[in-house]
Motif scaffolding. Structure first.
Motif, PDB file in Angstrom:
ATOM      1  N   VAL A   1      -2.779  -7.772 -21.225  1.00  0.00           N
ATOM      2  CA  VAL A   1      -3.374  -6.311 -21.991  1.00  0.00           C
ATOM      3  C   VAL A   1      -2.288  -5.290 -22.420  1.00  0.00           C
ATOM      4  CG1 VAL A   1      -5.527  -6.342 -20.650  1.00  0.00           C
ATOM      5  CG2 VAL A   1      -3.361  -5.163 -19.507  1.00  0.00           C
ATOM      6  N   HIS A   2      -2.624  -4.311 -23.090  1.00  0.00           N
ATOM      7  CA  HIS A   2      -1.662  -3.340 -23.653  1.00  0.00           C
ATOM      8  C   HIS A   2      -2.086  -2.019 -23.346  1.00  0.00           C
ATOM      9  CE1 HIS A   2       0.266  -6.407 -26.318  1.00  0.00           C
ATOM     10  NE2 HIS A   2      -1.062  -6.993 -26.380  1.00  0.00           N
ATOM     11  N   PRO A   3      -1.931  -1.687 -21.893  1.00  0.00           N
ATOM     12  CA  PRO A   3      -2.274  -0.165 -21.605  1.00  0.00           C
ATOM     13  C   PRO A   3      -1.320   0.707 -22.094  1.00  0.00           C
ATOM     14  CG  PRO A   3      -1.335  -1.538 -19.708  1.00  0.00           C
ATOM     15  CD  PRO A   3      -1.226  -2.610 -20.725  1.00  0.00           C
ATOM     16  N   PRO A   4      -1.575   2.038 -22.315  1.00  0.00           N
ATOM     17  CA  PRO A   4      -0.512   2.926 -22.767  1.00  0.00           C
ATOM     18  C   PRO A   4       0.528   2.715 -21.916  1.00  0.00           C
ATOM     19  CG  PRO A   4      -2.665   3.787 -22.444  1.00  0.00           C
ATOM     20  CD  PRO A   4      -2.803   2.443 -22.003  1.00  0.00           C
ATOM     21  N   GLU A   5       1.673   2.811 -22.817  1.00  0.00           N
ATOM     22  CA  GLU A   5       2.923   2.700 -21.712  1.00  0.00           C
ATOM     23  C   GLU A   5       3.442   3.843 -20.992  1.00  0.00           C
ATOM     24  OE1 GLU A   5       6.176   0.697 -23.678  1.00  0.00           O
ATOM     25  OE2 GLU A   5       4.802  -0.469 -24.998  1.00  0.00           O
ATOM     26  N   ASN A   6       3.327   5.040 -21.796  1.00  0.00           N
ATOM     27  CA  ASN A   6       3.654   6.168 -21.009  1.00  0.00           C
ATOM     28  C   ASN A   6       5.007   6.266 -20.695  1.00  0.00           C
ATOM     29  OD1 ASN A   6       1.404   8.208 -21.482  1.00  0.00           O
ATOM     30  ND2 ASN A   6       0.387   6.783 -19.876  1.00  0.00           N
ATOM     31  N   LYS A   7       5.871   5.341 -20.918  1.00  0.00           N
ATOM     32  CA  LYS A   7       7.434   5.389 -20.533  1.00  0.00           C
ATOM     33  C   LYS A   7       8.022   6.365 -20.938  1.00  0.00           C
ATOM     34  CE  LYS A   7       7.426   0.325 -19.804  1.00  0.00           C
ATOM     35  NZ  LYS A   7       7.611  -0.214 -18.424  1.00  0.00           N
ATOM     36  N   HIS A   8       7.447   7.106 -22.025  1.00  0.00           N
ATOM     37  CA  HIS A   8       8.199   8.307 -22.648  1.00  0.00           C
ATOM     38  C   HIS A   8       8.181   9.468 -21.807  1.00  0.00           C
ATOM     39  CE1 HIS A   8       4.173   8.959 -23.775  1.00  0.00           C
ATOM     40  NE2 HIS A   8       4.134  10.170 -23.817  1.00  0.00           N
ATOM     41  N   LEU A   9       7.226   9.455 -20.684  1.00  0.00           N
ATOM     42  CA  LEU A   9       7.152  10.750 -19.996  1.00  0.00           C
ATOM     43  C   LEU A   9       8.515  10.787 -19.314  1.00  0.00           C
ATOM     44  CD1 LEU A   9       3.829  10.157 -18.124  1.00  0.00           C
ATOM     45  CD2 LEU A   9       4.308  11.811 -20.200  1.00  0.00           C
ATOM     46  N   CYS A  10       9.405   9.806 -19.210  1.00  0.00           N
ATOM     47  CA  CYS A  10      10.535   9.931 -18.619  1.00  0.00           C
ATOM     48  C   CYS A  10      11.548  10.347 -19.817  1.00  0.00           C
ATOM     49  CB  CYS A  10      11.230   8.750 -17.896  1.00  0.00           C
ATOM     50  SG  CYS A  10      10.380   8.643 -16.192  1.00  0.00           S
ATOM     51  N   LYS A  11      11.900  11.686 -19.834  1.00  0.00           N
ATOM     52  CA  LYS A  11      12.648  11.992 -21.024  1.00  0.00           C
ATOM     53  C   LYS A  11      14.248  11.651 -20.675  1.00  0.00           C
ATOM     54  CE  LYS A  11       9.607  14.956 -23.272  1.00  0.00           C
ATOM     55  NZ  LYS A  11       8.689  15.178 -21.768  1.00  0.00           N
ATOM     56  N   GLY A  12      14.753  10.924 -21.613  1.00  0.00           N
ATOM     57  CA  GLY A  12      16.223  10.696 -21.355  1.00  0.00           C
ATOM     58  C   GLY A  12      15.940   9.460 -20.309  1.00  0.00           C
ATOM     59  N   LEU A  13      17.086   8.515 -20.176  1.00  0.00           N
ATOM     60  CA  LEU A  13      17.181   7.534 -19.234  1.00  0.00           C
ATOM     61  C   LEU A  13      18.373   7.646 -18.327  1.00  0.00           C
ATOM     62  CD1 LEU A  13      15.526   4.708 -21.454  1.00  0.00           C
ATOM     63  CD2 LEU A  13      14.604   5.867 -19.470  1.00  0.00           C
ATOM     64  N   LYS A  14      18.970   8.620 -18.375  1.00  0.00           N
ATOM     65  CA  LYS A  14      19.954   8.853 -17.302  1.00  0.00           C
ATOM     66  C   LYS A  14      19.595   8.908 -16.139  1.00  0.00           C
ATOM     67  CE  LYS A  14      24.130  11.457 -17.337  1.00  0.00           C
ATOM     68  NZ  LYS A  14      24.887  10.398 -16.762  1.00  0.00           N
ATOM     69  N   ILE A  15      20.388   8.352 -15.073  1.00  0.00           N
ATOM     70  CA  ILE A  15      19.831   8.323 -13.504  1.00  0.00           C
ATOM     71  C   ILE A  15      20.452   9.648 -12.894  1.00  0.00           C
ATOM     72  CG2 ILE A  15      19.696   7.059 -11.448  1.00  0.00           C
ATOM     73  CD1 ILE A  15      20.040   4.476 -13.208  1.00  0.00           C
ATOM     74  N   LYS A  16      19.446  10.349 -12.272  1.00  0.00           N
ATOM     75  CA  LYS A  16      19.953  11.469 -11.507  1.00  0.00           C
ATOM     76  C   LYS A  16      20.088  10.920 -10.119  1.00  0.00           C
ATOM     77  CE  LYS A  16      18.053  14.853 -14.259  1.00  0.00           C
ATOM     78  NZ  LYS A  16      17.056  15.918 -14.505  1.00  0.00           N
ATOM     79  N   GLU A  17      21.349  11.673  -9.321  1.00  0.00           N
ATOM     80  CA  GLU A  17      21.424  11.172  -8.060  1.00  0.00           C
ATOM     81  C   GLU A  17      20.844  12.179  -7.037  1.00  0.00           C
ATOM     82  OE1 GLU A  17      24.978   9.178  -5.578  1.00  0.00           O
ATOM     83  OE2 GLU A  17      24.824   9.150  -7.769  1.00  0.00           O
ATOM     84  N   LEU A  18      20.009  11.795  -6.344  1.00  0.00           N
ATOM     85  CA  LEU A  18      19.264  12.882  -5.473  1.00  0.00           C
ATOM     86  C   LEU A  18      20.061  12.960  -4.027  1.00  0.00           C
ATOM     87  CD1 LEU A  18      16.434  13.913  -5.144  1.00  0.00           C
ATOM     88  CD2 LEU A  18      15.830  12.426  -3.350  1.00  0.00           C
ATOM     89  N   PRO A  19      20.311  14.106  -3.758  1.00  0.00           N
ATOM     90  CA  PRO A  19      20.998  14.446  -2.487  1.00  0.00           C
ATOM     91  C   PRO A  19      20.315  13.684  -1.327  1.00  0.00           C
ATOM     92  CG  PRO A  19      20.375  16.423  -3.614  1.00  0.00           C
ATOM     93  CD  PRO A  19      19.629  15.490  -4.393  1.00  0.00           C
TER      94      PRO A  19
END
Ligand code: SF4
Ligand code: SF4
Lengths: 439, 322
Positions: free
Chosen positions: A9-27
């Motif tokens: 199937v081709h569900p809406p990807e909604n991958k664009h919700l994540c703006k930019g793909l830089k990984i941030k570090e969570l404390p």
């Protein structure tokens, strides 16, 4: 080779919700909850007790039995308890609880060093992988050292590194490929070496052209490595479908990939294998996609294992829209959670906060026999009949028409116009079969 | 803080297409509206009343049955509306209104709800209604209106009627030439049921439904192809276009034989279904007592659908075909 699997199937990807793909570090969290059951198989057994002090990377629980994996602390501090705690897969299960001392002292240097595959032999790789508690990071969380050690009569020809990431919303593998293409490729080489395979294929969906470029570049220096870009279709990343797309071989019903000489590992796992073998770093953190329209600023976080979902969500906050569901994993196969107290485990690829608009409970009408579920089922099943049999308490008939071949991808349920909860019945049917067998 | 009382917990998947049963039904209805409008244009206001009465009767029957049987489905799902509309489209334009109402009521109450309602009926309800009317009021069901609004409309009989009763020569005398006849069949100013006259509107509508994924090509294509092939053998190449365009074939192939509930669930089953419909349609047209065989062929194939499904299982991934 590159062919398309049936259905999907081709569900809406909604991958664009994540703006930019830089990984941030969570404390690091103040308190971390390490579930003893991180992977499929038997839970690990604690090797620390209340009051012990641990460092980041200290092994706190050891594998028991063949299919099981070690668990390491992701922070430094003191073990304050070992007791039941909410668990994202099991509802509630035993966990080692560590209170941070705020120092975040590591138990090793975890430095990168010169890489040459020749430095590592099979046993060395296997030992490092097993010691570091590596499991499949794609979501299934099968202990990796077991997969890397198939029985001698089932040699592996092809290693496939799975970077398809076909689940909507999730971009954790994508962002990892952008930040750590080199490490992933080196990890792939180590995996290939461990199983003595002839070739290694890195498979990525075409919606990640930047990642494909980077991985291709990283591969140039090595032989036997190939990158294949697949058309976007869910579930391209499903093990059997991926193997079919790459090798044109169907894994026979009821057998494992190794029966056709293939080993599949996720890109995140390849990265972890590299870190374990070369940097001697245990698996105590991973990239997690935090997304959904209920989240203010969806993005990818590097999160310590054991961090409660709540901490991750609070790092950016909620968007204020009415929240309907909290999910671990993707929207197609992920698990709905009843509380945000559950901790991140090794298999947590994403945390999704879905709003009413995104995940409204389905309105249920009778099945109209439209055949859409049949059309999309990648396993060639007739989901409408499976669910009909199970709801009529005829699990044996359901088994005859392939109940156990269902991989629970959810495609049928996604496409069904009548809103029949097909997968719910299918899972129920499998459960009933198990119960009958054990009775 | 997210806690149980805010969070819904269900099994996966958590998202879903927005193509629901309701949406599918209403889309089919929308596509059929131009066809209905063409019927009114060609046959006059009475045809419009037939359509209206038929729809109202179907919706009332559905509401009544749902209430009496306490079914969970709602009349707003559009399925009853669609049945009423489809039935009216295969009725003669001159039929008395009460007959249309009765047929429509029968279609819903007996053809659909008596079997268990939406999803459980064996026969296409609209065609069941039509067959019922055919058996009860044969005369009214085969009386065709002359297209008085069009000066060159000479006869009331449908082209298929003419062919059956008087042969090809009569057809030629009435319509002049073959191309002239095709043009009329294509656009719709020929005698026939309200909705089966304009092949072009039906074709456009059908293709739209296929493009939107509401129906698949398997049944219409295999149905039409079978009719085409047989007509070559029974009347030569020149016969093909006539057989395809005439009568209720387009309406039947795209809108009746594709009814989801009463046709096989697998693709191979659907192709067998289409071929079966084509064979029987042509058998009736060429050899049978009626000039047209679309309705009965589909009903017959509806009846054997469970049998077809039994023999057209899918192949499970990683297994050999049994
Ligand atoms: S998709 Fe849903 S309505 Fe269609 S056949 Fe399957 S279960 Fe029935
Ligand atoms: S039946 Fe199973 S394998 Fe087939 S589409 Fe449904 S969930 Fe996926």
């Amino acid at each position: 080779m590159k062919i398309s699997f049936k259905g999907g199937v081709h569900p809406p990807e909604n991958k664009h919700l994540c703006k930019g793909l830089k990984i941030k570090e969570l404390p690091a969290p103040e308190t971390a909850y390490f579930a003893l059951q991180q992977s499929i198989g038997s839970p690990s057994e604690p090797v620390v007790k209340k009051g012990d002090s641990v460092k980041r990377g200290t092994c706190i629980a050891r594998a028991t039995g063949f299919i099981s994996s070690n668990v390491h602390s992701s922070i430094s501090g003191e073990v304050i308890d070992i007791k039941k705690h909410p668990h994202p897969l099991l509802g509630c299960a035993r966990a080692v609880i560590v209170k941070s001392d705020g120092q975040d002292t590591p138990c090793g240097s975890f430095q990168e060093s010169d890489f040459s595959a020749a430095l590592f032999d099979k046993n060395k790789i296997l030992k490092a992988v097993s010691d570091s508690g590596i499991v499949g990071l794609g979501g299934a969380a099968f202990p990796t050292h077991v997969k890397l050690n198939p029985p001698a009569e089932k040699p592996i020809n092809t290693v496939i590194i799975n970077g398809a990431e076909c689940e909507p919303y999730l971009t954790s593998d994508h962002s990892l490929m952008l930040s750590s293409a080199e490490k992933i490729v080196k990890g792939a080489i180590l995996i290939t070496k461990a199983v003595n395979a002839k070739e290694c294929v890195i498979a990525v969906e075409k919606n990640k052209p930047d990642a494909i470029d980077l991985i291709k570049k990283a591969c140039e220096k090595y032989n036997n490595l190939k990158v294949i870009a697949f058309n976007v279709k869910y579930p391209q990343g499903a093990e059997k479908q991926l193997i079919f797309s790459v090798t044109a071989k169907e894994v026979p019903s009821g057998t494992l990939p190794m029966d056709v000489g293939v080993l599949v590992q996720n890109v995140g796992t390849a990265n972890a294998v590299y870190e374990a073998v070369v940097m001697k770093k245990p698996l105590y953190e991973r990239v997690v996609t935090l997304s959904g329209r209920g989240i203010l600023n969806p993005c990818n976080w590097k999160v310590r294992i054991g961090t409660p979902f709540r901490n991750v969500i609070n790092a950016v906050g909620l968007s204020g829209e009415t929240v309907e569901k909290l999910i671990m994993g993707g929207p197609m196969m992920g698990l709905a959670q009843y509380t945000d107290e559950v901790p991140v485990i090794k298999g947590t690829s994403g945390i999704l906060v879905l709003t009413k608009k995104e995940a409204l409970p389905f309105k249920h009408l009778p099945c109209i026999r439209c055949g859409k579920c049949v059309e999309v089922c990648p396993m060639g099943l007739i989901p409408a009949d499976l669910s009909k049999f199970v709801s009529g308490e005829k699990t044996d008939e359901a088994k005859e028409i392939g109940l156990l071949d269902c991989m629970e991808c959810g495609s049928c349920n996604y496409i069904c116009p009548s809103g029949t909860n097909l997968l719910q019945y299918i899972k129920l049917g499998k459960y009933e079969l198990m119960r009958k067998k054990n009775a | 803080m997210l806690r149980d009382k805010h969070l819904t917990v269900t099994v996966s998947p958590h998202i879903k297409t927005d193509l629901t049963t309701e949406k599918m039904m209403w889309t089919v209805i929308t596509v059929l509206l131009p066809v209905a409008a063409a019927g009114v244009y060609f046959f006059g206001i009475h045809a419009g009343l037939v359509i209206l009465v038929s729809i109202i009767s179907a919706v009332l029957a559905e509401s009544l049955c749902l209430k009496i049987m306490r079914r969970g489905t709602a009349v707003t799902d559009g399925s009853a509306f669609l049945t009423g509309l489809l039935l009216s489209l295969c009725l003669p334009p001159e039929i008395p209104l009460w007959m249309a109402a009765l047929g429509s009521f029968f279609a819903i109450a007996v053809g659909k709800q008596a079997f268990g309602g939406l999803g459980y009926n064996i026969f296409n309800p609209a065609l069941a209604g039509r067959a019922f009317l055919m058996l009860s009021f044969a005369k009214e069901m085969t009386t065709w209106k002359t297209l008085t609004r069009f000066p060159d409309s000479i006869t009331a009989a449908t082209p298929l009627n003419l062919l059956k009763e008087q042969g090809t020569d009569a057809l030629m005398t009435v319509y002049g030439s073959m191309p002239h006849l095709y043009k009329k069949l294509f656009l719709g100013n020929v005698g026939g049921s309200i909705g089966e006259t304009s092949a072009v509107l039906l074709l456009i509508g059908g293709c739209f439904l296929i493009a939107r994924g509401i129906i698949t090509w398997h049944i219409p294509v295999s149905y039409l192809a079978t009719v085409a092939v047989i007509s070559v053998f029974t009347g030569g190449i020149s016969n093909v276009l006539f057989q395809l365009l005439a009568g209720g074939l387009m309406l039947g192939a795209f809108f009746m034989a594709t009814d989801l509930v009463t046709t096989p669930i697998t693709k191979s089953g659907q192709i067998i279904f289409g071929i079966g419909c084509g064979l029987i349609t042509m058998l009736i047209r060429v050899r049978g007592g009626y000039p047209e065989g679309v309705c009965y062929s589909i009903l017959l194939l509806n009846a054997v659908t469970p049998l077809i499904e039994r023999f057209t299982k899918t192949r499970i991934f990683g297994t050999q075909k049994q």
